[in-house]
Design an enzyme around this catalytic site. Structure first.
Site, short mmCIF file in Angstrom:
data_model
loop_
_atom_site.label_atom_id
_atom_site.label_comp_id
_atom_site.label_asym_id
_atom_site.label_seq_id
_atom_site.Cartn_x
_atom_site.Cartn_y
_atom_site.Cartn_z
N PRO A 13 0.79 -1.23 0.00
CA PRO A 13 0.00 0.00 0.00
C PRO A 13 0.82 1.28 0.00
O PRO A 13 1.84 1.39 0.68
CB PRO A 13 -0.83 -0.09 1.29
CG PRO A 13 -0.21 -1.17 2.09
CD PRO A 13 0.47 -2.09 1.14
N ASN A 14 0.31 2.23 -0.78
CA ASN A 14 0.83 3.60 -0.90
C ASN A 14 2.10 3.71 -1.74
O ASN A 14 2.56 4.81 -2.01
CB ASN A 14 1.03 4.25 0.48
CG ASN A 14 -0.28 4.35 1.24
OD1 ASN A 14 -1.24 4.90 0.72
ND2 ASN A 14 -0.35 3.78 2.42
N ARG A 21 5.56 12.20 -3.02
CA ARG A 21 5.59 12.80 -1.68
C ARG A 21 6.76 12.19 -0.92
O ARG A 21 7.26 11.13 -1.29
CB ARG A 21 4.29 12.48 -0.93
CG ARG A 21 3.08 13.31 -1.38
CD ARG A 21 1.86 13.00 -0.54
NE ARG A 21 2.20 12.99 0.88
CZ ARG A 21 1.88 12.00 1.73
NH1 ARG A 21 1.24 10.94 1.32
NH2 ARG A 21 2.22 12.08 3.00
N TYR A 26 11.80 8.46 0.64
CA TYR A 26 11.66 7.42 -0.40
C TYR A 26 12.32 7.76 -1.74
O TYR A 26 12.29 6.95 -2.66
CB TYR A 26 10.17 7.10 -0.62
CG TYR A 26 9.50 6.59 0.64
CD1 TYR A 26 9.90 5.39 1.23
CD2 TYR A 26 8.48 7.31 1.26
CE1 TYR A 26 9.31 4.93 2.39
CE2 TYR A 26 7.88 6.85 2.42
CZ TYR A 26 8.30 5.66 2.98
OH TYR A 26 7.70 5.20 4.12
N ASN A 77 8.03 -5.78 -1.49
CA ASN A 77 8.03 -4.67 -0.53
C ASN A 77 6.60 -4.60 0.00
O ASN A 77 5.73 -3.99 -0.65
CB ASN A 77 8.44 -3.35 -1.19
CG ASN A 77 8.50 -2.22 -0.17
OD1 ASN A 77 7.99 -2.36 0.96
ND2 ASN A 77 9.09 -1.10 -0.54
N ALA A 80 3.46 -1.04 4.56
CA ALA A 80 2.97 -1.08 5.95
C ALA A 80 2.49 -2.47 6.35
O ALA A 80 2.49 -2.81 7.55
CB ALA A 80 1.86 -0.06 6.14
N GLU A 101 12.79 -9.73 0.72
CA GLU A 101 12.02 -8.60 1.25
C GLU A 101 12.82 -7.31 1.02
O GLU A 101 14.01 -7.25 1.33
CB GLU A 101 11.79 -8.80 2.75
CG GLU A 101 11.02 -7.69 3.42
CD GLU A 101 10.81 -7.94 4.92
OE1 GLU A 101 11.23 -9.02 5.42
OE2 GLU A 101 10.26 -7.05 5.59
N HIS A 103 12.86 -3.01 1.54
CA HIS A 103 12.34 -1.73 2.04
C HIS A 103 13.23 -0.63 1.48
O HIS A 103 14.46 -0.73 1.58
CB HIS A 103 12.33 -1.68 3.56
CG HIS A 103 11.43 -2.71 4.14
ND1 HIS A 103 10.06 -2.57 4.12
CD2 HIS A 103 11.69 -3.92 4.67
CE1 HIS A 103 9.52 -3.66 4.65
NE2 HIS A 103 10.49 -4.50 4.98
N ARG A 110 13.91 4.16 11.84
CA ARG A 110 12.65 4.91 11.85
C ARG A 110 11.87 4.56 13.13
O ARG A 110 12.43 4.08 14.10
CB ARG A 110 11.89 4.62 10.56
CG ARG A 110 12.67 5.05 9.30
CD ARG A 110 11.88 4.88 8.03
NE ARG A 110 10.70 5.76 8.03
CZ ARG A 110 9.71 5.64 7.14
NH1 ARG A 110 9.77 4.70 6.19
NH2 ARG A 110 8.68 6.45 7.19
#
Ligand code: CA2
Length: 149
Positions: A13-14, A21, A26, A77, A80, A101, A103, A110
């Site tokens: 998601p996102n 943004r 990112y 990835n 969330a 995996e 990220h 973070r």
């Protein structure tokens, strides 16, 4: 193309907002840029790339089930969902091939809630904090694992 050289690259998601943004976290690349670079690396490694993004957990699980019977590995990835989804962990647990995996950010520097990923328990490897380049590194490692099997 033998099934073992088909690799699903799945995005949670996102991630469709990449490049639009929060570039300080990112970067500036869009998801279309990431797809294009995965396809370039795929050509180099003789991997066929099935690239997907969804904001819906069930759709990601559907692609994992599809990959289970027709692919040789997954780069994911989970965004969330990494930190929340036992359902994605269970779907990946049913796969007999390597899962990498990725990220984009270093989740360990973070917020504390990002430090744990359910997916890491079934991942052959985890790449975090290498920006969008991490996808290419994950594909290279996956190709090595596929070639060694
Ligand atoms: O660092 C990563 O790749 C993450 O998986 C990205 C997720 C985050 O929830 C994970 O903790 C770490 C967030 C993806 C959202 O991406 C956006 C991109 C641009 C603007 C807004 C969100």
């Amino acid at each position: 193309m033998p099934a073992s050289r088909i690799v699903y690259v799945l995005n949670g998601p996102n991630l469709n907002l990449l490049g639009q943004r929060q570039p300080q976290i990112y970067g500036h690349e869009t998801l279309a840029d990431v797809e294009a670079s995965c396809r370039r690396v795929g050509v180099e490694l003789s991997l066929e790339i099935a690239f997907h993004q969804s904001n819906a957990e069930h759709e990601i699980i559907g692609w994992i089930h599809e990959a289970r019977t027709r692919a040789g590995g997954i780069v994911i990835n989970p965004a969330a969902y990494s930190h929340t989804s036992v359902a994605i962990l269970d779907a990946l647990s049913a796969c007999e091939f390597p899962v990498m995996e990725v990220h984009i950010s270093n989740i360990h520097r973070r917020e504390a809630f990002r430090h744990h990923s359910y997916v890491s328990a079934v991942a052959a490897g985890v790449i975090a904090g290498f920006g969008t380049e991490g996808y290419g590194y994950a594909l290279r490692r996956l190709a090595m694992l596929i070639d060694a099997a």
